[in-house]
Scaffold this active site. Structure first.
Site, PDB file in Angstrom:
ATOM      1  N   ASP A  44      35.957  38.255  90.581  1.00 46.35           N
ATOM      2  CA  ASP A  44      37.157  38.268  91.411  1.00 46.35           C
ATOM      3  C   ASP A  44      38.117  37.200  90.885  1.00 46.35           C
ATOM      4  O   ASP A  44      37.749  36.031  90.784  1.00 46.35           O
ATOM      5  CB  ASP A  44      36.760  37.969  92.855  1.00 46.35           C
ATOM      6  CG  ASP A  44      37.927  37.981  93.819  1.00 46.35           C
ATOM      7  OD1 ASP A  44      39.081  38.093  93.361  1.00 46.35           O
ATOM      8  OD2 ASP A  44      37.685  37.897  95.026  1.00 46.35           O
ATOM      9  N   ARG A  97      33.949  27.431  94.598  1.00 45.23           N
ATOM     10  CA  ARG A  97      35.380  27.386  94.313  1.00 45.23           C
ATOM     11  C   ARG A  97      35.778  25.916  94.214  1.00 45.23           C
ATOM     12  O   ARG A  97      36.185  25.282  95.192  1.00 45.23           O
ATOM     13  CB  ARG A  97      36.167  28.124  95.403  1.00 45.23           C
ATOM     14  CG  ARG A  97      35.807  29.613  95.480  1.00 45.23           C
ATOM     15  CD  ARG A  97      36.615  30.359  96.527  1.00 45.23           C
ATOM     16  NE  ARG A  97      36.222  31.762  96.600  1.00 45.23           N
ATOM     17  CZ  ARG A  97      36.679  32.623  97.504  1.00 45.23           C
ATOM     18  NH1 ARG A  97      37.567  32.219  98.414  1.00 45.23           N
ATOM     19  NH2 ARG A  97      36.268  33.885  97.515  1.00 45.23           N
ATOM     20  N   GLU A 236      41.533  32.350 109.262  1.00 47.15           N
ATOM     21  CA  GLU A 236      41.311  33.642 108.609  1.00 47.15           C
ATOM     22  C   GLU A 236      39.810  33.894 108.511  1.00 47.15           C
ATOM     23  O   GLU A 236      39.070  33.078 107.968  1.00 47.15           O
ATOM     24  CB  GLU A 236      41.932  33.651 107.216  1.00 47.15           C
ATOM     25  CG  GLU A 236      41.684  34.941 106.444  1.00 47.15           C
ATOM     26  CD  GLU A 236      42.072  34.814 104.983  1.00 47.15           C
ATOM     27  OE1 GLU A 236      41.302  35.321 104.133  1.00 47.15           O
ATOM     28  OE2 GLU A 236      43.133  34.211 104.694  1.00 47.15           O
TER      29      GLU A 236
END
Length: 323
Positions: A44, A97, A236
């Protein structure tokens, strides 16, 4: 809750949610990779600028990289499984990340349920997308009910229905505000929203947010956000969407200046109409646990690395970070 009680509660949230999600969307659980081979286009790319953690494997003579998510891998998996339309898969995705700035809702470690489902050509519509969003939100409501029944000190706060709005509607409704300010305003008003259409430039010349050009169709995707009263801000919980077909991938690659990606294995399979049409997304496990257990910091429901200042502040505020 103390740490031991929190660990039990995390398991209740995860067990309840994933079983109901599997039943609601007809998803089979599969095992997922932690890393993939570099240079295949399978990882991704997120917004297209973030760099994954890469390493060389001498025994294989290959460069590999830790996944950011499994947005494209899942579609390949469904192709290999020859899964029929209406059925799909979900998996536990773990990622690193390192470019993130850790705070109360962000971590270097990402854990989410990555899911993907095969579509027919006629399913590639906003109506199908919205129906799927409602199904996921109903699973969220059911899980909240079960958790609050189990822990009497927790009271449900999510609204009974999710509100749908396009990113362009937000530009018109809140002129002069940034995208994040628009999200905050609409989420505060409705409690739970799905913001539809993320990636393409809007009437103000800017996209609502960046999206990689090679998996979501920018006209058929969006984010699920809920207003979180514990922190008095939106969170989110999911990014999802109907995936690109050959036409939309070609257009988005050109628009993003990534036409050269068309030669990569994954991209050529989409452009040649080899891969199945799908819908999919990721649902944050730690964020969901944080919200449903009314925690003040994501470090209360996952183990990660935090700055000395964060650790000291959490200690002063009696926030129990897992370690």
């Amino acid at each position: 809750m103390n740490v031991q009680e929190t660990e039990h509660a995390i398991k209740l949230v995860k067990d309840t949610f994933q079983l109901q999600l599997s039943a609601m969307l007809r998803l089979r659980r599969v095992t997922a990779p932690l890393f993939v081979e570099s240079g295949t286009g399978l990882n991704d790319d997120l917004t297209g600028v973030e760099q994954p953690v890469r390493f060389y494997v001498p025994a294989l003579g290959k460069h590999c990289e830790i996944v950011h998510s499994l947005a494209k891998w899942k579609r390949m998996k469904l192709w290999h499984m020859n899964a029929p339309a209406g059925y799909g898969i979900y998996t536990d995705m773990n990622a690193l990340r390192t470019f993130e700035t850790p705070d109360d809702i962000h971590s270097l470690y990402v854990d989410q349920w990555d899911w993907e489902k095969v579509l027919t050509r006629s399913d590639r519509t906003p109506e199908y997308l919205y129906t799927t969003v409602r199904q996921i939100y109903n699973v969220l409501l059911n899980t909240e009910f079960i958790v609050c029944e189990h822990y009497a000190g927790l009271k449900p706060f999510l609204p009974k229905a999710i509100h749908f709005v396009t990113s362009e509607e937000l530009v018109q409704r809140y002129p002069g505000k940034t995208a994040k300010e628009r999200e905050e305003a609409v989420c505060r008003e409705y409690g739970a929203v799905f913001i539809h259409g993320i990636g393409a430039p809007l009437s103000d010349g800017k996209p609502h947010d960046s999206r990689a050009s090679d998996y979501d169709d920018w006209t058929l995707n969006g984010d699920i956000l809920v207003w979180y009263p514990v922190l008095d801000k939106p969170i989110e919980l999911s990014s999802m969407g109907i995936r690109v077909d050959a036409q939309s991938m070609r257009h988005q690659l050109e628009q993003a200046g990534h036409s050269g990606w068309a030669e990569l294995e994954y991209h050529s399979l989409v452009l040649n109409n080899t891969l199945p049409l799908t819908i999919g997304g990721g649902i944050g496990q730690s964020r969901l646990c944080m919200v449903l257990l009314h925690k003040r910091h994501i470090g209360e429901v996952q183990v990660s690395e935090w700055s000395d200042e964060t650790v000291a502040q959490c200690r002063r505020e009696e926030i129990l970070l897992l370690q």
